[in-house]
Scaffold this motif. Structure first.
Motif, PDB file in Angstrom:
ATOM      1  N   ASN A 196       3.304 -41.557  -5.597  1.00  0.00           N
ATOM      2  CA  ASN A 196       3.194 -40.211  -5.032  1.00  0.00           C
ATOM      3  C   ASN A 196       2.585 -39.215  -6.011  1.00  0.00           C
ATOM      4  N   ASN A 197       2.334 -39.662  -7.227  1.00  0.00           N
ATOM      5  CA  ASN A 197       1.750 -38.787  -8.246  1.00  0.00           C
ATOM      6  C   ASN A 197       0.946 -39.658  -9.218  1.00  0.00           C
ATOM      7  N   PRO A 198      -0.125 -40.265  -8.691  1.00  0.00           N
ATOM      8  CA  PRO A 198      -0.830 -41.290  -9.493  1.00  0.00           C
ATOM      9  C   PRO A 198      -1.462 -40.754 -10.773  1.00  0.00           C
ATOM     10  N   LYS A 199      -1.645 -39.440 -10.851  1.00  0.00           N
ATOM     11  CA  LYS A 199      -2.281 -38.884 -12.068  1.00  0.00           C
ATOM     12  C   LYS A 199      -1.300 -38.802 -13.228  1.00  0.00           C
ATOM     13  N   SER A 200      -0.015 -38.848 -12.898  1.00  0.00           N
ATOM     14  CA  SER A 200       0.970 -38.747 -13.981  1.00  0.00           C
ATOM     15  C   SER A 200       0.853 -39.979 -14.889  1.00  0.00           C
ATOM     16  N   PRO A 201       0.940 -39.788 -16.212  1.00  0.00           N
ATOM     17  CA  PRO A 201       0.714 -40.929 -17.120  1.00  0.00           C
ATOM     18  C   PRO A 201       1.815 -41.990 -17.056  1.00  0.00           C
ATOM     19  N   GLY A 202       2.971 -41.678 -16.497  1.00  0.00           N
ATOM     20  CA  GLY A 202       4.035 -42.674 -16.368  1.00  0.00           C
ATOM     21  C   GLY A 202       4.643 -43.046 -17.713  1.00  0.00           C
ATOM     22  N   THR A 203       5.333 -44.181 -17.729  1.00  0.00           N
ATOM     23  CA  THR A 203       5.933 -44.673 -18.978  1.00  0.00           C
ATOM     24  C   THR A 203       5.211 -45.954 -19.379  1.00  0.00           C
ATOM     25  N   LEU A 204       4.710 -45.991 -20.596  1.00  0.00           N
ATOM     26  CA  LEU A 204       4.012 -47.188 -21.076  1.00  0.00           C
ATOM     27  C   LEU A 204       4.977 -48.034 -21.905  1.00  0.00           C
ATOM     28  N   ILE A 205       5.116 -49.299 -21.504  1.00  0.00           N
ATOM     29  CA  ILE A 205       6.054 -50.192 -22.194  1.00  0.00           C
ATOM     30  C   ILE A 205       5.265 -51.237 -22.967  1.00  0.00           C
ATOM     31  N   THR A 206       5.522 -51.295 -24.275  1.00  0.00           N
ATOM     32  CA  THR A 206       4.838 -52.270 -25.132  1.00  0.00           C
ATOM     33  C   THR A 206       5.862 -52.800 -26.147  1.00  0.00           C
ATOM     34  N   SER A 207       5.393 -53.616 -27.085  1.00  0.00           N
ATOM     35  CA  SER A 207       6.365 -54.124 -28.062  1.00  0.00           C
ATOM     36  C   SER A 207       6.699 -53.067 -29.104  1.00  0.00           C
TER      37      SER A 207
END
Ligand code: ASP
Length: 444
Positions: A268-279
């Motif tokens: 619903n808010n695709p421009k939001s950067p979200g949470t990036l999960i990495t090691s």
């Protein structure tokens, strides 16, 4: 380079949500492998498609009429098919489901049909290939996913398609013989997405949901919690296992092993950067090194006491043997020199089983006392950046004390990834709020 992505039920709940998902896929040609959930709730009062299928199975088993349930399912898929102007015979598909059910199809089979039909329809909308998860994902006899076989089969099924994109239904696979359908636990499409990402060694796994990312605390308990820009696989695994609902606790396993970056995104808010999960995550930039706090109620502790317990060898071995025999998992085991306790999710143990376990431990350990302490909520304060930070535990316990909350259980491993506290279930929400305010909330 490809992107594997998964849409949750709320992203596919109705035509307008599906349209958003379609635009997201079409927005980047690298988005080739799409995993879908079954349509979710359109409103808080609505029912998830998976639940309607479960009810259908229940009604059939109880000999009740299934017509209304079948009609409800028909309408929802038929609306989507009509809305996108597709030719797809929902009635015929449901006839097949009905026949299978009359022939004794399992509860798992029925639950899987929500994703199965959604994936077929979404493949038509996108003009992608439909690839049945029953050919890709395998479960061993004990119901656990056979990861390596699943990676291999998924790879083979997808690589044969060349440049063609594919839609794969989430949540289910088949038993080891590829015969009967088996599902993951609820929310398991996240795991399917991670398996697909790992199988094709995607450059990114996008998990599309209905929130902007992973919050540092449950937004229904803490008002406007901070959103995590980044987190590590280990942190997300801990937080989701302890109750953070955004992603399934098993979803980190395939991507973490292959180091595939995973992003939690909002349909619903695709421009939001979200949470990036990495090691690695950006753990050092957090002011206190804490990624978040999560917890849940519904734990019990089996407490075993005997004078001079530490002088004897084998008590823990005996208790663990009893738990193993009854196939009961324990999550934590804090203790003292003459006492041990094993924290168990109460869902894993009926009242009768609890009594049997307590009796067997009392007898075999010749314990002075064995009790089951119920009504415990376990809370984890999680963060890879907490290592070597002096004063973290002090802040957690001071916050709880200031809120007048008694700590019943406490635990911290030497990795310092998390601090665990057990409180009375009635104190759960206040404990989360107190810890969040003391250890995570920005200082103003
Ligand atoms: N549809 C399943 C559920 O409702 C699986 C999923 O959505 O991931 O739990």
């Amino acid at each position: 380079m490809t992107i594997a992505l998964k849409f949750g039920g709320s992203s596919l709940a109705d035509i307008s949500q599906i349209q958003k998902a379609v635009e997201i896929v079409r927005g980047n040609p690298e988005r080739k492998y799409v995993v879908v959930s079954a349509p979710g709730k359109r409103s808080p009062a609505d029912m998830k498609m998976t639940d309607i299928f479960y009810h259908w199975h229940e009604a059939e088993s109880a000999g009740r009429s299934c017509r209304a349930l079948r009609k409800r399912i028909f309408r929802r898929y038929a609306d989507i098919v009509r809305g996108f102007g597709l030719y797809f015979d929902v009635g015929r598909e449901l006839n097949e489901v009905e026949e299978a059910l009359k022939a004794g199809a399992s509860r798992d089979f029925m639950a899987s049909r929500g994703e199965y039909l959604m994936a077929k329809i979404f493949a038509l909308i996108l003009d992608y290939e439909f690839v049945d998860a029953a050919h890709c994902i395998r479960f061993d006899k004990d119901g656990k996913c056979n990861w390596n076989l699943s990676f291999d089969l998924t790879y083979k099924a997808l690589i044969d398609l060349g440049d063609q994109g594919a839609v794969i239904p989430g949540f289910y696979g088949a038993d080891i013989n590829g015969k009967d359908i088996v599902t993951f636990s609820r929310g398991g499409s996240d795991v399917t997405g991670a398996i697909v990402a790992r199988a094709v060694m995607a450059k990114l796994y996008e998990n599309w949901t209905d929130v902007d990312g992973l919050y540092c605390a449950d937004p229904t308990v803490v008002k406007n919690p901070l959103l995590l820009a980044s987190a590590t696989y280990a942190e997300v695994r801990e937080l989701s296992y302890m109750g953070a609902k955004v992603v399934h606790p098993m979803a980190m396993y395939p991507v973490a092993r292959a180091g595939i970056p995973t992003r939690i995104c909002n349909t619903n808010n695709p421009k939001s950067p979200g949470t990036l999960i990495t090691s690695g995550g950006d753990v050092q930039s957090r002011s206190r090194g804490v990624a978040g706090v999560a917890g849940r109620a519904g734990f019990a502790a089996v407490r075993v006491e005997r004078a001079l317990m530490n002088e004897e060898l084998g008590d823990a071995h005996t208790v663990l043997g009893i738990l193993l025999k009854h196939r009961v998992r324990f999550d934590h085991s804090p203790g003292g020199i003459d006492t041990m306790s094993y924290v168990i999710d109460q869902h894993d143990m009926s009242d009768t089983l609890a009594k049997t376990i307590v009796d067997e431990i009392r007898e075999q350990c010749m314990a002075d006392d064995v009790r089951l302490d119920r009504g415990i909520a376990m809370i984890a304060i999680v963060g890879e950046g907490m290592v070597n930070r002096i004063g973290m535990s002090r802040d957690v316990y001071a916050a709880l004390a200031a809120a007048g909350i008694n700590v019943r259980i406490q635990n911290q491993g030497s990795s310092e990834l998390n601090i665990l506290v057990g409180v009375n279930e009635t104190d759960y929400e206040r404990a989360i709020q107190a810890i969040y305010n003391a250890c995570i909330a920005p200082v103003v």
